[in-house]
Design a protein around this motif. Structure first.
Motif, PDB file in Angstrom:
ATOM      1  N   ALA A   1      43.794  26.000  21.478  1.00  0.00           N
ATOM      2  CA  ALA A   1      43.140  24.883  20.788  1.00  0.00           C
ATOM      3  C   ALA A   1      41.677  24.766  21.230  1.00  0.00           C
ATOM      4  N   GLU A   2      40.810  24.499  20.275  1.00  0.00           N
ATOM      5  CA  GLU A   2      39.396  24.325  20.584  1.00  0.00           C
ATOM      6  C   GLU A   2      39.178  23.121  21.499  1.00  0.00           C
ATOM      7  N   TRP A   3      39.947  22.041  21.309  1.00  0.00           N
ATOM      8  CA  TRP A   3      39.814  20.876  22.185  1.00  0.00           C
ATOM      9  C   TRP A   3      40.189  21.228  23.622  1.00  0.00           C
ATOM     10  N   GLY A   4      41.089  22.171  23.794  1.00  0.00           N
ATOM     11  CA  GLY A   4      41.463  22.614  25.135  1.00  0.00           C
ATOM     12  C   GLY A   4      40.305  23.311  25.827  1.00  0.00           C
ATOM     13  N   ARG A   5      39.569  24.105  25.060  1.00  0.00           N
ATOM     14  CA  ARG A   5      38.412  24.802  25.628  1.00  0.00           C
ATOM     15  C   ARG A   5      37.337  23.810  26.046  1.00  0.00           C
ATOM     16  N   VAL A   6      37.001  22.885  25.168  1.00  0.00           N
ATOM     17  CA  VAL A   6      35.965  21.897  25.471  1.00  0.00           C
ATOM     18  C   VAL A   6      36.398  21.014  26.639  1.00  0.00           C
ATOM     19  N   ALA A   7      37.638  20.537  26.585  1.00  0.00           N
ATOM     20  CA  ALA A   7      38.159  19.704  27.674  1.00  0.00           C
ATOM     21  C   ALA A   7      38.235  20.497  28.972  1.00  0.00           C
ATOM     22  N   GLY A   8      38.592  21.771  28.886  1.00  0.00           N
ATOM     23  CA  GLY A   8      38.673  22.606  30.077  1.00  0.00           C
ATOM     24  C   GLY A   8      37.334  22.740  30.772  1.00  0.00           C
ATOM     25  N   ILE A   9      36.283  22.981  30.009  1.00  0.00           N
ATOM     26  CA  ILE A   9      34.946  23.108  30.595  1.00  0.00           C
ATOM     27  C   ILE A   9      34.513  21.782  31.217  1.00  0.00           C
ATOM     28  N   ALA A  10      34.718  20.686  30.492  1.00  0.00           N
ATOM     29  CA  ALA A  10      34.322  19.370  31.005  1.00  0.00           C
ATOM     30  C   ALA A  10      35.123  18.986  32.244  1.00  0.00           C
ATOM     31  N   LEU A  11      36.434  19.198  32.203  1.00  0.00           N
ATOM     32  CA  LEU A  11      37.274  18.807  33.333  1.00  0.00           C
ATOM     33  C   LEU A  11      37.071  19.715  34.543  1.00  0.00           C
ATOM     34  N   ALA A  12      36.816  20.992  34.325  1.00  0.00           N
ATOM     35  CA  ALA A  12      36.529  21.882  35.447  1.00  0.00           C
ATOM     36  C   ALA A  12      35.215  21.473  36.111  1.00  0.00           C
ATOM     37  N   SER A  13      34.244  21.051  35.320  1.00  0.00           N
ATOM     38  CA  SER A  13      32.985  20.547  35.886  1.00  0.00           C
ATOM     39  C   SER A  13      33.226  19.280  36.696  1.00  0.00           C
ATOM     40  N   LEU A  14      34.021  18.374  36.164  1.00  0.00           N
ATOM     41  CA  LEU A  14      34.366  17.151  36.887  1.00  0.00           C
ATOM     42  C   LEU A  14      35.150  17.474  38.155  1.00  0.00           C
ATOM     43  N   ASN A  15      36.029  18.457  38.086  1.00  0.00           N
ATOM     44  CA  ASN A  15      36.820  18.852  39.241  1.00  0.00           C
ATOM     45  C   ASN A  15      35.923  19.400  40.361  1.00  0.00           C
ATOM     46  N   ILE A  16      34.879  20.141  40.010  1.00  0.00           N
ATOM     47  CA  ILE A  16      33.943  20.628  41.022  1.00  0.00           C
ATOM     48  C   ILE A  16      33.298  19.453  41.758  1.00  0.00           C
ATOM     49  N   LEU A  17      32.857  18.462  41.001  1.00  0.00           N
ATOM     50  CA  LEU A  17      32.231  17.288  41.610  1.00  0.00           C
ATOM     51  C   LEU A  17      33.208  16.536  42.514  1.00  0.00           C
ATOM     52  N   LEU A  18      34.416  16.299  42.018  1.00  0.00           N
ATOM     53  CA  LEU A  18      35.390  15.542  42.809  1.00  0.00           C
ATOM     54  C   LEU A  18      35.866  16.318  44.032  1.00  0.00           C
ATOM     55  N   GLN A  19      36.005  17.620  43.928  1.00  0.00           N
ATOM     56  CA  GLN A  19      36.402  18.411  45.093  1.00  0.00           C
ATOM     57  C   GLN A  19      35.280  18.437  46.131  1.00  0.00           C
ATOM     58  N   PHE A  20      34.038  18.405  45.669  1.00  0.00           N
ATOM     59  CA  PHE A  20      32.922  18.315  46.613  1.00  0.00           C
ATOM     60  C   PHE A  20      32.997  17.010  47.399  1.00  0.00           C
ATOM     61  N   LEU A  21      33.314  15.931  46.722  1.00  0.00           N
ATOM     62  CA  LEU A  21      33.440  14.645  47.404  1.00  0.00           C
ATOM     63  C   LEU A  21      34.663  14.597  48.309  1.00  0.00           C
ATOM     64  N   PHE A  22      35.666  15.441  48.046  1.00  0.00           N
ATOM     65  CA  PHE A  22      36.902  15.478  48.826  1.00  0.00           C
ATOM     66  C   PHE A  22      36.807  16.448  50.014  1.00  0.00           C
TER      67      PHE A  22
END
Length: 143
Positions: A88-109
């Motif tokens: 799904a195209e929404w999966g690709r867009v959400a995947g990129i956005a959520l992986a970016s958010l995950n990088i930020l949150l893991q940095f804070l963790f």
């Protein structure tokens, strides 16, 4: 005189196959990272002293709060990973956005689980690369 009847070769078909295979792997990694974040969140919610701080950092949060953040992010990551695996195209867009958010949150963790946080950040970088370079999204033809 004989004619060569071989079909024309598509340019960059090797890199497209790599990106397509990388996308499948990225979907699996998103599912696994999502499930690991869910377990990490449950551990943080259930027991507030399950993680110890490695050093003194500027980013200080209550571990129960971190537990809820990881639980919610893990569920959403797993859903996006499922969307990626379904193509799904929404999966690709959400995947990129959520992986970016995950990088930020893991940095804070980092103060709580430094090795896992660095590993999760590396996984997220790969996921972003795989999803951003796969040219088979948006076209009817899958490799």
């Amino acid at each position: 005189m004989s004619q060569n009847t071989a079909p024309p070769r598509r340019p960059n078909s090797s890199s497209a196959a790599w990106a397509s295979g990388g996308t499948l792997f990225a979907g699996v990694l998103m599912l696994v990272t999502g499930f690991m974040d869910v377990f990490q969140g449950i551990a943080g919610i259930a027991e507030d002293d399950v993680y110890t701080r490695v050093g003194d950092y500027v980013f200080k949060f209550n571990l129960t709060t971190w537990g809820w953040i990881h639980l919610i992010l893990g569920i959403v990551l797993a859903i996006a990973g499922f969307g990626i695996l379904k193509g799904a195209e929404w999966g690709r867009v959400a995947g990129i956005a959520l992986a970016s958010l995950n990088i930020l949150l893991q940095f804070l963790f980092l103060p709580y689980q430094p090795f896992w946080a660095l590993f999760a950040m590396a996984i997220s970088v790969f996921v972003i690369w795989a999803l951003a370079t796969d040219e088979s999204y948006g076209s009817d033809e899958k490799f």
